[in-house]
Write a protein that holds these residues in place. Structure first.
Motif, PDB file in Angstrom:
ATOM      1  N   GLY A  41     -43.607 -36.746 -25.761  1.00 46.34           N
ATOM      2  CA  GLY A  41     -42.888 -37.920 -25.299  1.00 46.34           C
ATOM      3  C   GLY A  41     -43.786 -38.853 -24.509  1.00 46.34           C
ATOM      4  O   GLY A  41     -45.005 -38.693 -24.458  1.00 46.34           O
ATOM      5  N   THR A  42     -43.160 -39.844 -23.879  1.00 43.89           N
ATOM      6  CA  THR A  42     -43.902 -40.829 -23.096  1.00 43.89           C
ATOM      7  C   THR A  42     -43.268 -40.970 -21.717  1.00 43.89           C
ATOM      8  O   THR A  42     -42.068 -40.754 -21.539  1.00 43.89           O
ATOM      9  N   LEU A  43     -44.067 -41.359 -20.758  1.00 37.08           N
ATOM     10  CA  LEU A  43     -43.615 -41.600 -19.394  1.00 37.08           C
ATOM     11  C   LEU A  43     -42.759 -42.861 -19.394  1.00 37.08           C
ATOM     12  O   LEU A  43     -43.194 -43.913 -19.850  1.00 37.08           O
ATOM     13  N   GLN A  44     -41.521 -42.751 -18.919  1.00 44.55           N
ATOM     14  CA  GLN A  44     -40.598 -43.884 -18.908  1.00 44.55           C
ATOM     15  C   GLN A  44     -39.858 -43.937 -17.582  1.00 44.55           C
ATOM     16  O   GLN A  44     -39.649 -42.914 -16.945  1.00 44.55           O
ATOM     17  N   GLY A  45     -39.444 -45.113 -17.216  1.00 40.86           N
ATOM     18  CA  GLY A  45     -38.658 -45.303 -16.008  1.00 40.86           C
ATOM     19  C   GLY A  45     -37.175 -45.161 -16.280  1.00 40.86           C
ATOM     20  O   GLY A  45     -36.752 -44.958 -17.416  1.00 40.86           O
ATOM     21  N   SER A  46     -36.389 -45.272 -15.225  1.00 47.33           N
ATOM     22  CA  SER A  46     -34.926 -45.236 -15.319  1.00 47.33           C
ATOM     23  C   SER A  46     -34.369 -46.239 -14.310  1.00 47.33           C
ATOM     24  O   SER A  46     -35.130 -46.919 -13.619  1.00 47.33           O
ATOM     25  N   GLU A  48     -33.281 -45.574 -11.566  1.00 46.52           N
ATOM     26  CA  GLU A  48     -33.691 -45.128 -10.235  1.00 46.52           C
ATOM     27  C   GLU A  48     -35.185 -45.299 -10.002  1.00 46.52           C
ATOM     28  O   GLU A  48     -35.683 -44.929  -8.945  1.00 46.52           O
ATOM     29  N   SER A  49     -35.910 -45.831 -10.958  1.00 49.00           N
ATOM     30  CA  SER A  49     -37.371 -45.953 -10.866  1.00 49.00           C
ATOM     31  C   SER A  49     -37.791 -47.397 -10.656  1.00 49.00           C
ATOM     32  O   SER A  49     -37.258 -48.297 -11.290  1.00 49.00           O
ATOM     33  N   THR A  50     -38.744 -47.598  -9.780  1.00 52.31           N
ATOM     34  CA  THR A  50     -39.354 -48.921  -9.633  1.00 52.31           C
ATOM     35  C   THR A  50     -40.751 -48.932 -10.225  1.00 52.31           C
ATOM     36  O   THR A  50     -41.291 -49.990 -10.530  1.00 52.31           O
ATOM     37  N   ASP A  51     -41.356 -47.751 -10.383  1.00 58.56           N
ATOM     38  CA  ASP A  51     -42.711 -47.641 -10.937  1.00 58.56           C
ATOM     39  C   ASP A  51     -42.902 -46.203 -11.415  1.00 58.56           C
ATOM     40  O   ASP A  51     -42.326 -45.283 -10.857  1.00 58.56           O
ATOM     41  N   GLN A  52     -43.678 -46.043 -12.443  1.00 57.51           N
ATOM     42  CA  GLN A  52     -44.033 -44.714 -12.917  1.00 57.51           C
ATOM     43  C   GLN A  52     -45.447 -44.766 -13.463  1.00 57.51           C
ATOM     44  O   GLN A  52     -45.825 -45.703 -14.150  1.00 57.51           O
ATOM     45  N   ARG A  53     -46.226 -43.765 -13.082  1.00 59.56           N
ATOM     46  CA  ARG A  53     -47.617 -43.700 -13.527  1.00 59.56           C
ATOM     47  C   ARG A  53     -48.190 -42.355 -13.141  1.00 59.56           C
ATOM     48  O   ARG A  53     -47.646 -41.652 -12.299  1.00 59.56           O
ATOM     49  N   TYR A  54     -49.267 -41.993 -13.797  1.00 61.85           N
ATOM     50  CA  TYR A  54     -50.002 -40.796 -13.416  1.00 61.85           C
ATOM     51  C   TYR A  54     -50.964 -41.168 -12.305  1.00 61.85           C
ATOM     52  O   TYR A  54     -51.592 -42.226 -12.340  1.00 61.85           O
ATOM     53  N   VAL A  55     -51.083 -40.300 -11.305  1.00 61.30           N
ATOM     54  CA  VAL A  55     -51.950 -40.545 -10.157  1.00 61.30           C
ATOM     55  C   VAL A  55     -52.809 -39.309  -9.942  1.00 61.30           C
ATOM     56  O   VAL A  55     -52.307 -38.180  -9.968  1.00 61.30           O
ATOM     57  N   ASP A  56     -54.081 -39.521  -9.704  1.00 64.21           N
ATOM     58  CA  ASP A  56     -54.967 -38.416  -9.372  1.00 64.21           C
ATOM     59  C   ASP A  56     -54.531 -37.847  -8.023  1.00 64.21           C
ATOM     60  O   ASP A  56     -54.241 -38.604  -7.091  1.00 64.21           O
ATOM     61  N   PRO A  57     -54.462 -36.520  -7.897  1.00 59.58           N
ATOM     62  CA  PRO A  57     -54.026 -35.931  -6.619  1.00 59.58           C
ATOM     63  C   PRO A  57     -54.817 -36.425  -5.411  1.00 59.58           C
ATOM     64  O   PRO A  57     -54.268 -36.505  -4.314  1.00 59.58           O
ATOM     65  N   SER A  58     -56.074 -36.792  -5.603  1.00 58.64           N
ATOM     66  CA  SER A  58     -56.873 -37.281  -4.472  1.00 58.64           C
ATOM     67  C   SER A  58     -56.374 -38.630  -3.962  1.00 58.64           C
ATOM     68  O   SER A  58     -56.722 -39.033  -2.852  1.00 58.64           O
ATOM     69  N   GLN A  59     -55.535 -39.339  -4.720  1.00 58.79           N
ATOM     70  CA  GLN A  59     -55.013 -40.648  -4.320  1.00 58.79           C
ATOM     71  C   GLN A  59     -53.638 -40.575  -3.670  1.00 58.79           C
ATOM     72  O   GLN A  59     -53.113 -41.588  -3.216  1.00 58.79           O
TER      73      GLN A  59
END
Length: 87
Positions: A41-46, A48-59
């Motif tokens: 699948g793909t990352l999608q908002g709803s 309840e979402s204002t933004d969605q993205r993958y983030v490196d844990p260091s960030q």
């Protein structure tokens, strides 16, 4: 997004953490947090979402978030956890 659950990170409930929304709704925190891996699948908002993205844990330290959400992420990223958090 389709995921495969890999384990339980924790169960979170804090009667002192009450969320009051702008529409008048009031909720007490209760969350069951699982570790999962993406299998399709793909990352999608709803709604309840204002933004969605993958983030490196260091960030993660740079992102604004409620301390209770940060605690869940810290528990997930702590690779030494053997027992789920309950609290």
């Amino acid at each position: 997004m389709e995921v495969q659950v890999a384990g339980l990170v924790g169960i979170y409930a804090d009667p002192r953490h009450v969320i009051a929304y702008s529409d008048g709704e009031v909720r007490q925190q209760f969350n069951i947090c699982v570790a999962a891996r993406s299998i399709g699948g793909t990352l999608q908002g709803s709604a309840e979402s204002t933004d969605q993205r993958y983030v490196d844990p260091s960030q993660l330290g740079e992102l604004p978030m409620h301390p209770t959400r940060r605690l869940r992420l810290e528990h997930f990223l702590d690779t030494s956890w053997r027992q789920p958090y309950v609290g």
